[in-house]
Design an enzyme around this catalytic site. Structure first.
Site, mmCIF file in Angstrom:
data_model
loop_
_atom_site.group_PDB
_atom_site.id
_atom_site.type_symbol
_atom_site.label_atom_id
_atom_site.label_comp_id
_atom_site.label_asym_id
_atom_site.label_seq_id
_atom_site.Cartn_x
_atom_site.Cartn_y
_atom_site.Cartn_z
ATOM 1 N N HIS A 268 0.834 -1.202 0.000
ATOM 2 C CA HIS A 268 0.000 0.000 0.000
ATOM 3 C C HIS A 268 0.872 1.256 0.000
ATOM 4 C CE1 HIS A 268 -3.732 2.275 1.143
ATOM 5 N NE2 HIS A 268 -2.817 3.107 1.624
ATOM 6 N N GLU A 269 1.755 1.326 0.969
ATOM 7 C CA GLU A 269 2.611 2.517 1.060
ATOM 8 C C GLU A 269 3.568 2.574 -0.135
ATOM 9 O OE1 GLU A 269 1.678 4.715 3.086
ATOM 10 O OE2 GLU A 269 0.357 3.406 4.260
ATOM 11 N N HIS A 272 1.765 4.391 -2.813
ATOM 12 C CA HIS A 272 1.815 5.846 -2.577
ATOM 13 C C HIS A 272 3.188 6.385 -3.003
ATOM 14 C CE1 HIS A 272 -1.957 6.706 -0.603
ATOM 15 N NE2 HIS A 272 -1.754 5.857 0.374
ATOM 16 N N GLU A 298 -4.737 7.774 -3.110
ATOM 17 C CA GLU A 298 -5.147 6.487 -2.535
ATOM 18 C C GLU A 298 -5.401 5.450 -3.633
ATOM 19 O OE1 GLU A 298 -4.887 5.948 0.528
ATOM 20 O OE2 GLU A 298 -6.077 4.173 1.000
HETATM 21 ZN ZN ZN Z 1 -3.198 5.169 1.778
#
Ligand code: ZN
Length: 505
Positions: A268-269, A272, A298
């Site tokens: 997830h990160e 980003h 996101e």
């Molecule tokens: Zn996030």
């Protein structure tokens, strides 16, 4: 210096200050000693004051005033090209927002945010909403005051949400949530009736955290995270922060009896971070060098976490590697079984640990409560009760403590009202972008099975990352997919995926 160059220069200098402030924040969450909080809060408050001064200064105002009417936002010149026009208009929007907030209010808010966040940490530890309540009451009042300064005519909540998702209105978001709820609630119920079909207990065995870390780093490198321009560290709450496209920091969280959380947080990160790394460095400092909205941000994390990281083709590549790292724990566990375990749907208390299907109901609850607080004068004292009621109504379970209920998220403590819906918007954007990438790149998912992710990253760089803020979120999705943002593609994706995993007709 031309007015345009002057604007660029002022914004660049403001960005240097913002980068310095971001380093302090990053350090605070990763390496700062526990006793240094008060000194750090002073340093950050001082810097945010400087940034506000810079972003509302006379030099910037005068340069903008030469090119654009500061009241109406109408251009005074026809000599700018399309890109320059966008730069000036976006810079003006930012300036107007900053300048409408009194300096005194800005530093008071920064100070209160810091105190309130610390109070939240303590309250959560002690499971005591009452100790946090007065801080939150003051914060809600200050956010209403902030919305008053910034207002462009819509509701106070609209004004605040616009800070995170420019152009999105409450009405629009509300329509999307209603559609999600209509199909999500029955789907989750149906899955619950056959919940025994997926067992995820293997994910709770003992997994050495150093080995988990090593595997995560391998995956980050595979998807294109360049450690020359970024690093990963550990923090209680995983996050990503960029100081520049050539310096992006992410964190992850590791637990010995939980293989899923760290893996997904890392991906997830990482998503980003890839977005931050792909922003146009030549535009650093100008709005064109920034991300479009939190929803779009996101969408990038969710795509790598869910569409890639929770897919079968991804695990075809990654599972043998993971088995090699944890041969004992995963002995005799087939890839299909592991994939299903990673995708288990289970109503749970905590948003950040929720699966793809129930996640957006957690957000819907927060979205509704925020509107009550900001638009309707709903009493803060009654938050725990309404939280628990809505949890029972939407997710079917009731928190036993405030720590696992209303106190679980940090956002409200530092004044981020209107932030939560961007998580769901991100889920919706991500699937629409991903479907398009799948149409544009032949054999995309076969490539994952061989550990090749560069075609997807290239596609994202070209179509999304490199655009910076030169388009709005609604223009972006229209340009890239030919469609408006909607709930249906996401719902179709969930139905198809989970009907297969749970063997539903
Ligand atoms: Zn996030």
């Amino acid at each position: 210096m031309s007015a345009l160059d002057q604007i660029r220069q002022e914004l660049l200098e403001a960005s240097y200050l913002k980068s310095a402030e971001a380093v302090l924040h990053w350090d605070q969450e990763t390496y700062m000693p526990e006793g240094s909080g008060a000194a750090r809060a002073d340093q950050i408050a001082f810097l945010s004051g400087l940034i506000h001064k810079k972003a509302t200064g006379d030099k910037l105002r005068d340069a903008l005033d030469e090119l654009i009417d500061l009241k109406s936002g109408e251009l005074r010149t026809i000599t700018l090209n399309e890109k320059e026009t966008r730069l000036v208009k976006e810079a003006w929007k930012d300036f107007r927002k900053e300048a409408s907030l009194p300096t005194e209010f800005v530093s008071e808010l920064a100070k209160h945010a810091s105190a309130s966040q610390q109070a939240w940490v303590q309250a959560r530890k002690e499971n005591s909403f009452e100790t946090f309540q007065p801080f939150l009451e003051k914060m809600v009042d200050m956010q209403k005051e902030k919305a008053g300064y910034l207002s462009l005519g819509g509701s106070a909540y609209d004004t605040l949400m616009d800070l995170f998702e420019p152009g999105m209105t409450t009405e629009q978001a509300d329509g999307l949530f209603k559609k999600l709820r209509q199909r999500l609630v029955p789907l989750i119920q149906e899955i619950q009736e056959v919940k025994h079909r997926v067992n995820n207990s293997i994910l709770g065995k003992n997994y050495d955290v150093e080995k988990q870390w090593g595997f995560g780093v391998t995956i980050l490198k595979s998807i294109g995270f360049d450690f020359n321009f970024g690093r990963q560290d550990k923090s209680t709450h995983p996050f990503t922060i960029g100081f520049h496209p050539t310096d992006v920091r992410t964190t992850t969280r590791l637990r010995e009896n939980d293989l899923k959380t760290a893996l997904l947080a890392t991906l997830h990160e990482g998503g980003h971070a890839l977005y931050n790394m792909g922003l146009p460095a030549e535009e650093f400092g100008s709005p064109l060098g920034e991300y479009i909205s939190l929803g779009v941000h996101e969408s990038q994390s969710r795509m790598w976490e869910n569409q890639v990281g929770l897919s079968r083709p991804f695990w075809k590549f990654a599972y043998p590697k993971l088995q090699a790292v944890f041969p004992e724990q995963l002995k005799g566990v087939e890839m299909e079984q592991f994939h299903a375990a990673m995708n288990k749907v289970r109503p749970s208390m905590i948003r950040v640990e929720a699966d793809e299907a129930t996640y957006n109901l957690h957000i819907m609850l927060r979205f509704e409560i925020e509107q009550l607080l900001i638009n309707e004068d709903f009493p803060v004292a009654e938050l725990p009760a309404i939280w628990n009621e809505k949890m029972e109504e939407y997710i079917g379970i009731r928190p036993k403590t405030d720590a696992e209920g209303v106190l679980q998220d940090v956002h409200w403590s530092f004044g981020a009202f209107g932030y939560f819906p961007t998580y769901t918007l991100g889920n919706l954007y991500s699937i629409q972008f991903y479907n398009q990438a799948n149409r544009d790149i032949p054999g995309l998912e076969d490539q994952y099975a061989h550990g090749k992710f560069s075609a997807l990253l290239e596609w994202l760089r070209t179509n999304i990352h490199s655009k910076g803020r030169s388009v709005t979120a609604s223009e972006l999705i229209k340009n890239v997919t030919g469609e408006e943002l909607s709930a249906e593609p996401f719902l179709d994706y969930l139905e198809e995926k989970y009907r297969k995993i749970y063997g539903l007709g």
